[in-house]
Scaffold this motif. Structure first.
Motif, mmCIF file in Angstrom:
data_model
loop_
_atom_site.group_PDB
_atom_site.id
_atom_site.type_symbol
_atom_site.label_atom_id
_atom_site.label_comp_id
_atom_site.label_asym_id
_atom_site.label_seq_id
_atom_site.Cartn_x
_atom_site.Cartn_y
_atom_site.Cartn_z
ATOM 1 N N ARG A 3 -9.161 7.750 -60.168
ATOM 2 C CA ARG A 3 -8.521 6.876 -59.193
ATOM 3 C C ARG A 3 -9.572 6.172 -58.360
ATOM 4 O O ARG A 3 -10.510 6.784 -57.874
ATOM 5 C CB ARG A 3 -7.616 7.703 -58.278
ATOM 6 C CG ARG A 3 -6.503 8.358 -59.017
ATOM 7 C CD ARG A 3 -5.793 9.336 -58.130
ATOM 8 N NE ARG A 3 -5.240 8.663 -56.958
ATOM 9 C CZ ARG A 3 -4.695 9.344 -55.959
ATOM 10 N NH1 ARG A 3 -4.664 10.651 -55.984
ATOM 11 N NH2 ARG A 3 -4.190 8.698 -54.947
ATOM 12 N N MET A 4 -9.381 4.884 -58.157
ATOM 13 C CA MET A 4 -10.320 4.099 -57.375
ATOM 14 C C MET A 4 -10.440 4.649 -55.955
ATOM 15 O O MET A 4 -11.485 4.596 -55.343
ATOM 16 C CB MET A 4 -9.839 2.656 -57.335
ATOM 17 C CG MET A 4 -10.799 1.703 -56.731
ATOM 18 S SD MET A 4 -10.224 0.014 -56.902
ATOM 19 C CE MET A 4 -10.602 -0.343 -58.613
ATOM 20 N N ALA A 5 -9.339 5.201 -55.444
ATOM 21 C CA ALA A 5 -9.361 5.669 -54.059
ATOM 22 C C ALA A 5 -10.153 6.956 -53.897
ATOM 23 O O ALA A 5 -10.451 7.363 -52.801
ATOM 24 C CB ALA A 5 -7.938 5.881 -53.564
ATOM 25 N N ILE A 67 -12.272 1.536 -46.626
ATOM 26 C CA ILE A 67 -13.692 1.345 -46.895
ATOM 27 C C ILE A 67 -14.069 2.148 -48.128
ATOM 28 O O ILE A 67 -13.880 3.360 -48.169
ATOM 29 C CB ILE A 67 -14.545 1.802 -45.699
ATOM 30 C CG1 ILE A 67 -14.084 1.114 -44.412
ATOM 31 C CG2 ILE A 67 -16.014 1.538 -45.971
ATOM 32 C CD1 ILE A 67 -14.218 -0.392 -44.424
ATOM 33 N N TYR A 68 -14.579 1.445 -49.125
ATOM 34 C CA TYR A 68 -14.903 2.108 -50.385
ATOM 35 C C TYR A 68 -16.404 2.166 -50.623
ATOM 36 O O TYR A 68 -17.139 1.218 -50.315
ATOM 37 C CB TYR A 68 -14.263 1.343 -51.563
ATOM 38 C CG TYR A 68 -12.796 1.586 -51.738
ATOM 39 C CD1 TYR A 68 -12.132 2.596 -51.061
ATOM 40 C CD2 TYR A 68 -12.062 0.795 -52.610
ATOM 41 C CE1 TYR A 68 -10.782 2.815 -51.242
ATOM 42 C CE2 TYR A 68 -10.700 1.000 -52.798
ATOM 43 C CZ TYR A 68 -10.062 2.022 -52.107
ATOM 44 O OH TYR A 68 -8.727 2.229 -52.285
ATOM 45 N N THR A 69 -16.819 3.263 -51.208
ATOM 46 C CA THR A 69 -18.183 3.366 -51.722
ATOM 47 C C THR A 69 -18.151 4.335 -52.895
ATOM 48 O O THR A 69 -17.333 5.258 -52.911
ATOM 49 C CB THR A 69 -19.172 3.854 -50.637
ATOM 50 O OG1 THR A 69 -20.490 3.923 -51.202
ATOM 51 C CG2 THR A 69 -18.792 5.227 -50.082
ATOM 52 N N GLN A 113 -7.072 -8.107 -51.458
ATOM 53 C CA GLN A 113 -6.123 -7.202 -52.097
ATOM 54 C C GLN A 113 -6.798 -6.269 -53.091
ATOM 55 O O GLN A 113 -7.412 -6.709 -54.059
ATOM 56 C CB GLN A 113 -5.037 -8.016 -52.822
ATOM 57 C CG GLN A 113 -3.983 -7.107 -53.424
ATOM 58 C CD GLN A 113 -2.714 -7.838 -53.765
ATOM 59 O OE1 GLN A 113 -2.426 -8.902 -53.234
ATOM 60 N NE2 GLN A 113 -1.947 -7.258 -54.655
ATOM 61 N N CYS A 114 -6.655 -4.973 -52.825
ATOM 62 C CA CYS A 114 -7.167 -3.962 -53.753
ATOM 63 C C CYS A 114 -6.124 -3.710 -54.824
ATOM 64 O O CYS A 114 -4.921 -3.742 -54.556
ATOM 65 C CB CYS A 114 -7.484 -2.664 -53.014
ATOM 66 S SG CYS A 114 -8.002 -1.310 -54.108
ATOM 67 N N VAL A 115 -6.585 -3.411 -56.012
ATOM 68 C CA VAL A 115 -5.695 -3.148 -57.140
ATOM 69 C C VAL A 115 -4.839 -1.900 -56.906
ATOM 70 O O VAL A 115 -3.786 -1.737 -57.524
ATOM 71 C CB VAL A 115 -6.521 -3.036 -58.444
ATOM 72 C CG1 VAL A 115 -7.343 -1.758 -58.468
ATOM 73 C CG2 VAL A 115 -5.629 -3.134 -59.675
ATOM 74 N N THR A 116 -5.254 -1.035 -55.996
ATOM 75 C CA THR A 116 -4.469 0.173 -55.718
ATOM 76 C C THR A 116 -3.267 -0.105 -54.823
ATOM 77 O O THR A 116 -2.457 0.785 -54.603
ATOM 78 C CB THR A 116 -5.335 1.258 -55.044
ATOM 79 O OG1 THR A 116 -5.829 0.746 -53.803
ATOM 80 C CG2 THR A 116 -6.484 1.683 -55.925
ATOM 81 N N GLY A 197 -9.868 -6.787 -55.340
ATOM 82 C CA GLY A 197 -11.011 -6.481 -54.490
ATOM 83 C C GLY A 197 -12.206 -5.891 -55.202
ATOM 84 O O GLY A 197 -13.342 -6.030 -54.724
ATOM 85 N N TYR A 198 -11.980 -5.232 -56.332
ATOM 86 C CA TYR A 198 -13.136 -4.587 -56.975
ATOM 87 C C TYR A 198 -14.145 -5.589 -57.502
ATOM 88 O O TYR A 198 -15.297 -5.235 -57.766
ATOM 89 C CB TYR A 198 -12.710 -3.577 -58.049
ATOM 90 C CG TYR A 198 -11.939 -4.091 -59.235
ATOM 91 C CD1 TYR A 198 -12.585 -4.560 -60.367
ATOM 92 C CD2 TYR A 198 -10.548 -4.052 -59.244
ATOM 93 C CE1 TYR A 198 -11.878 -4.985 -61.487
ATOM 94 C CE2 TYR A 198 -9.823 -4.465 -60.355
ATOM 95 C CZ TYR A 198 -10.484 -4.936 -61.467
ATOM 96 O OH TYR A 198 -9.768 -5.352 -62.555
ATOM 97 N N LYS A 199 -13.731 -6.878 -57.657
ATOM 98 C CA LYS A 199 -14.712 -7.889 -58.057
ATOM 99 C C LYS A 199 -15.661 -8.237 -56.914
ATOM 100 O O LYS A 199 -16.741 -8.778 -57.147
ATOM 101 C CB LYS A 199 -13.997 -9.172 -58.522
ATOM 102 C CG LYS A 199 -13.045 -9.029 -59.697
ATOM 103 C CD LYS A 199 -13.677 -8.521 -60.964
ATOM 104 C CE LYS A 199 -14.551 -9.523 -61.658
ATOM 105 N NZ LYS A 199 -14.903 -9.042 -63.045
HETATM 106 MO MO LIG Z 1 -10.189 -1.829 -54.913
#
Ligand SMILES: [Mo]
Ligand SMILES: Nc1nc2c(c(=O)[nH]1)N[C@H]1C(S)=C(S)[C@@H](COP(=O)(O)O)O[C@H]1N2
Length: 241
Positions: A3-5, A67-69, A113-116, A197-199
């Protein structure tokens, strides 16, 4: 498929990409996976409870970003930070933030927009069109794509040259009314408005002009390379490619 999250669980899953994507093809959803480390790919299409689904999104200026990393913590830019444009170009570029700020600025007010499932409306962005940087560098014959690297040392992304030339694809140095913060990928991140958003790779360090698309970090895990919001569900259509 992880999962991306929960990127920290990325390496721990015992379920292989092909197996999960094969199940997806049979219409099996994430519910068959008991443990959170190995949820199915369908799981990512569920909105996160902490997304902007509530009243907070109606508050002007509310920042409902997650916030993603994919590394531990947020990387710090070196004091001599430069954005590099290299590969199939006539003039490789090595740009400070001041160099970027001196270039023609593009301002956008657009959602993120995040895909999740979470989405932040009306985000203010300032940066330089990616197409402008490529014009400055002079893309040579035979080039078709871009490969992006982050100074987190792990995250990568890709675009075709055609996608990179769109007017709402920018190398952003301002976001949410000020310099891009460290947590949001400062000093410089990509913002690909028409895609998930992942791009929009954070802590951007290198843009390499290349002759074929190399799938990025999440794309290696089954997310769509062409991540158009609305036209794509964010997942790769061809699990064995
Ligand atoms: Mo994302
Ligand atoms: N370097 C890096 N860039 C990244 C990510 C990441 O984990 N590392 N996550 C991506 C994803 S999936 C999304 S939705 C956005 C999130 O941006 P934010 O952390 O500023 O909210 O960043 C994208 N760019």
């Amino acid at each position: 498929m992880e999962r991306m999250a929960e990127p920290e669980s990325r390496k721990a899953t015992p379920v292989g990409r092909r197996v999960v994507l094969g199940m997806l093809g049979l219409g099996v959803a994430g519910v068959i996976f008991g443990d959170p480390v190995s949820r199915g790919i369908g799981d990512i299409l569920q909105p996160l409870t902490s997304g902007d689904s509530g009243l907070a999104s109606l508050v002007p200026g509310a920042d409902n970003f997650q916030i993603y990393t994919v590394v531990s913590g947020y990387p710090t830019a070196p004091p001599d930070y430069r954005l590099t444009v290299d590969g199939m170009v006539e003039h490789p570029l090595s740009l400070t933030v001041a160099d970027l700020e001196a270039m023609p600025a593009t301002k956008l007010v657009k959602p993120f927009q995040c895909v999740t499932g979470w989405r932040v409306p009306d985000v203010h962005w300032t940066g330089v069109r990616l197409g402008h940087l490529l014009d400055e560098a002079g893309v040579t014959n035979g080039a078709t794509a871009l490969h992006f690297k982050s100074f987190d040392g792990t995250y990568t992304e890709s675009l075709t040259l055609d996608q990179a030339g769109l007017s709402d694809v920018i190398v952003a140095y301002q976001m949410l009314g000020g310099p891009v913060t460290r947590e949001h990928g400062g000093p410089v991140r990509l913002y690909v408005a028409p895609m998930y958003g992942y791009k929009s790779i954070k802590w951007l360090s290198t843009i390499s002009v290349v002759n074929q698309v190399e799938p990025g970090y999440w794309e290696d895990d089954g997310y769509a390379v062409d991540a158009w919001i609305g036209r794509s569900n964010g997942l790769s259509g061809d699990p064995v490619s």
